[in-house]
Motif scaffolding. Structure first.
Motif, PDB file in Angstrom:
ATOM      1  N   GLY A 246      -0.827   7.967 -10.149  1.00 25.46           N
ATOM      2  CA  GLY A 246      -1.429   7.079 -11.150  1.00 25.46           C
ATOM      3  C   GLY A 246      -1.068   5.617 -10.918  1.00 25.46           C
ATOM      4  N   ILE A 247       0.165   5.384 -10.493  1.00 29.06           N
ATOM      5  CA  ILE A 247       0.625   4.013 -10.201  1.00 29.06           C
ATOM      6  C   ILE A 247      -0.081   3.500  -8.946  1.00 29.06           C
ATOM      7  CG2 ILE A 247       2.639   2.677  -9.409  1.00 29.06           C
ATOM      8  CD1 ILE A 247       2.980   3.151 -12.303  1.00 29.06           C
TER       9      ILE A 247
ATOM     10  N   GLU B 247      -2.942   4.367  -7.759  1.00 29.66           N
ATOM     11  CA  GLU B 247      -4.352   4.103  -8.061  1.00 29.66           C
ATOM     12  C   GLU B 247      -4.524   2.747  -8.755  1.00 29.66           C
ATOM     13  OE1 GLU B 247      -7.830   6.112 -10.695  1.00 29.66           O
ATOM     14  OE2 GLU B 247      -6.111   7.387 -10.214  1.00 29.66           O
ATOM     15  N   LYS B 248      -3.680   2.481  -9.744  1.00 28.98           N
ATOM     16  CA  LYS B 248      -3.805   1.219 -10.493  1.00 28.98           C
ATOM     17  C   LYS B 248      -3.357   0.007  -9.673  1.00 28.98           C
ATOM     18  CE  LYS B 248      -3.165   3.159 -15.093  1.00 28.98           C
ATOM     19  NZ  LYS B 248      -2.052   3.528 -15.972  1.00 28.98           N
ATOM     20  N   ALA B 249      -2.307   0.190  -8.876  1.00 34.15           N
ATOM     21  CA  ALA B 249      -1.766  -0.950  -8.116  1.00 34.15           C
ATOM     22  C   ALA B 249      -2.644  -1.289  -6.912  1.00 34.15           C
ATOM     23  CB  ALA B 249      -0.340  -0.645  -7.665  1.00 34.15           C
ATOM     24  N   LEU B 250      -3.477  -0.324  -6.515  1.00 35.02           N
ATOM     25  CA  LEU B 250      -4.347  -0.560  -5.352  1.00 35.02           C
ATOM     26  C   LEU B 250      -5.375  -1.656  -5.630  1.00 35.02           C
ATOM     27  CD1 LEU B 250      -5.194   0.289  -2.491  1.00 35.02           C
ATOM     28  CD2 LEU B 250      -6.628   2.060  -3.506  1.00 35.02           C
TER      29      LEU B 250
ATOM     30  N   LEU C 261       5.644   7.279  -4.780  1.00 30.94           N
ATOM     31  CA  LEU C 261       5.109   6.649  -5.996  1.00 30.94           C
ATOM     32  C   LEU C 261       4.183   7.633  -6.701  1.00 30.94           C
ATOM     33  CD1 LEU C 261       4.121   3.167  -4.469  1.00 30.94           C
ATOM     34  CD2 LEU C 261       6.081   3.619  -5.942  1.00 30.94           C
TER      35      LEU C 261
ATOM     36  N   LYS D 254       2.541  -4.199 -10.406  1.00 24.08           N
ATOM     37  CA  LYS D 254       1.207  -4.385  -9.807  1.00 24.08           C
ATOM     38  C   LYS D 254       0.169  -3.530 -10.535  1.00 24.08           C
ATOM     39  CE  LYS D 254       2.644  -5.862  -5.211  1.00 24.08           C
ATOM     40  NZ  LYS D 254       4.052  -5.507  -5.043  1.00 24.08           N
ATOM     41  N   ALA D 255       0.622  -2.362 -11.004  1.00 20.90           N
ATOM     42  CA  ALA D 255      -0.293  -1.463 -11.723  1.00 20.90           C
ATOM     43  C   ALA D 255      -0.762  -2.089 -13.041  1.00 20.90           C
ATOM     44  CB  ALA D 255       0.377  -0.122 -11.976  1.00 20.90           C
TER      45      ALA D 255
ATOM     46  N   ALA E  59       5.736  -1.727  -7.746  1.00 26.38           N
ATOM     47  CA  ALA E  59       4.433  -1.066  -7.865  1.00 26.38           C
ATOM     48  C   ALA E  59       4.030  -0.963  -9.335  1.00 26.38           C
ATOM     49  CB  ALA E  59       4.506   0.320  -7.236  1.00 26.38           C
ATOM     50  N   GLU E  60       5.003  -0.744 -10.194  1.00 23.49           N
ATOM     51  CA  GLU E  60       4.728  -0.607 -11.622  1.00 23.49           C
ATOM     52  C   GLU E  60       4.140  -1.894 -12.211  1.00 23.49           C
ATOM     53  OE1 GLU E  60       8.306   1.168 -13.216  1.00 23.49           O
ATOM     54  OE2 GLU E  60       7.204   1.571 -15.077  1.00 23.49           O
TER      55      GLU E  60
ATOM     56  N   ALA F 111      -1.591  -5.331 -13.190  1.00 21.12           N
ATOM     57  CA  ALA F 111      -2.215  -6.612 -12.824  1.00 21.12           C
ATOM     58  C   ALA F 111      -3.682  -6.494 -12.424  1.00 21.12           C
ATOM     59  CB  ALA F 111      -1.425  -7.238 -11.678  1.00 21.12           C
TER      60      ALA F 111
ATOM     61  N   PRO G 139      -5.366  -4.586  -7.552  1.00 20.38           N
ATOM     62  CA  PRO G 139      -4.973  -5.990  -7.316  1.00 20.38           C
ATOM     63  C   PRO G 139      -4.595  -6.277  -5.862  1.00 20.38           C
ATOM     64  CG  PRO G 139      -3.264  -4.839  -8.566  1.00 20.38           C
ATOM     65  CD  PRO G 139      -4.464  -3.942  -8.533  1.00 20.38           C
TER      66      PRO G 139
END
Lengths: 152, 169
Positions: A132-133, A135-138, A129, B148-149, B145-146, B151, A140
């Motif tokens: 950047g993805i 980091e952001k998905a972590l 992955l 979730k990013a 994952a996309e 959310a 939630p």
């Protein structure tokens, strides 16, 4: 609350009318339902819950017989935990002429010991992955795990 | 997405063949080989409740884990193994990777999808969020994952109602 519309094709097939008939034929059985099922099926449930919660219910409920509206793989753990109890898979009805699951997730069943072995042996099927993805998905996901820790 | 469109999309992603069957002898040999490889590679099996009982049994016998998607994610993050072998569907492997980016996460078949995940495309969902600003975005764990990013919160069926109640209070 605004809701996005999607469904689990396995749980969407469990059929309220057929389940009613099965319950009538097995009055001693309790109905365990996963919340991804249709509202009419959930309305019939003795217990509604996630797969883990249904497994827990199969152990703690007094009933000796259960009709189970979730994926058939769960029968392994239910039968292991309660060897003296009977588990019946809830009846289904096809929702599309293009596919029929009958309680089995076609994608979960793609996993077998051969491709498990191959993945390990060849380091194949590696999840990659973008940082950047991740980091952001972590955020939630961590909130969910934190919430679970505090409220369990 | 309309039902028919959704069903066509689903059917394009379904496995072309029925699940492959192996003899008891073949499964025995494969299981033995996996046991050795797990040790060699400092790896652990994390299996979902919906996988073949043979996989669940092997996960149990080798110190791995069987659970729902929430428990799988937590186990992977807390376990010391360097490699996580995730037997489930793709979003479960992705969640394991998000929580343990330093670990190698392997999946037996990357084409193992989830209809809930397929039913939520990032481009469409971005538009949906943009059209409804100022809201807390809660997504089901059964998403890519996309998604979730995009959310604020992820939930699974075991805690969705509790989280939404908490957010509403």
């Amino acid at each position: 609350m605004l809701l996005w519309n999607a469904c689990c094709i396995v749980h969407a097939e469990f059929d309220a009318e057929k389940i009613k008939a099965l319950k009538a034929a097995n009055p001693d059985a309790e109905l365990l339902v996963h919340p991804e099922s249709q509202p009419e099926v959930i309305a019939l449930a003795d217990v509604t819950g996630s797969t883990s919660q249904l497994l827990q219910a199969s152990k703690t409920r007094q009933a000796k017989k259960f009709i189970v509206a979730t994926e058939s793989g769960i029968f392994y753990k239910m039968q292991q935990a309660c060897p003296d109890k009977t588990f019946i898979v809830a009846p289904t009805k096809a929702q599309s002429e293009l596919y029929q699951c009958e309680g089995n997730c076609p994608w979960m069943k793609m996993n077998n010991l051969q491709n498990l072995r191959d993945a390990l042996k060849n380091n194949s099927g590696e999840i990659r992955l973008e940082p950047g993805i991740i980091e952001k998905a972590l955020l939630p996901l961590s909130r969910m795990l934190e919430f679970r820790k505090k409220h369990s | 997405m309309e039902n028919q469109e959704f069903n066509h999309k689903i059917s394009r992603h379904l496995p072309a063949k029925a699940p492959q069957k192996f003899s008891d002898k073949e499964n025995q040999l494969l299981a033995d080989e996996i046991r050795q490889l797990l040790k060699q590679k400092n790896a652990v099996i994390i299996a979902h409740y919906y996988t073949d009982p043979l996989i669940q049994k092997l996960a149990e016998e080798t110190g791995g884990f069987i659970g729902d998607s929430l428990e799988m994610a937590r186990f992977g993050a807390e376990h010391a193994a360097k490699t996580l072998l995730v037997a489930g569907v793709r979003f479960m492997g992705e969640s394991a990777k998000i929580l343990s980016p330093e670990k190698t996460v392997l999946m037996p078949d990357m084409a193992a999808e989830c209809s809930l995940d397929l039913g939520c495309e990032p481009e469409e969902f971005k538009k949906f969020c943009a059209a409804n600003p100022g809201r807390i975005v809660v997504v089901y764990a059964n998403t890519s994952a996309e998604i979730k990013a995009l959310a604020d919160w992820t939930v699974t069926s075991s805690i969705a109602v509790d989280v939404v109640k908490h957010l509403a209070s």
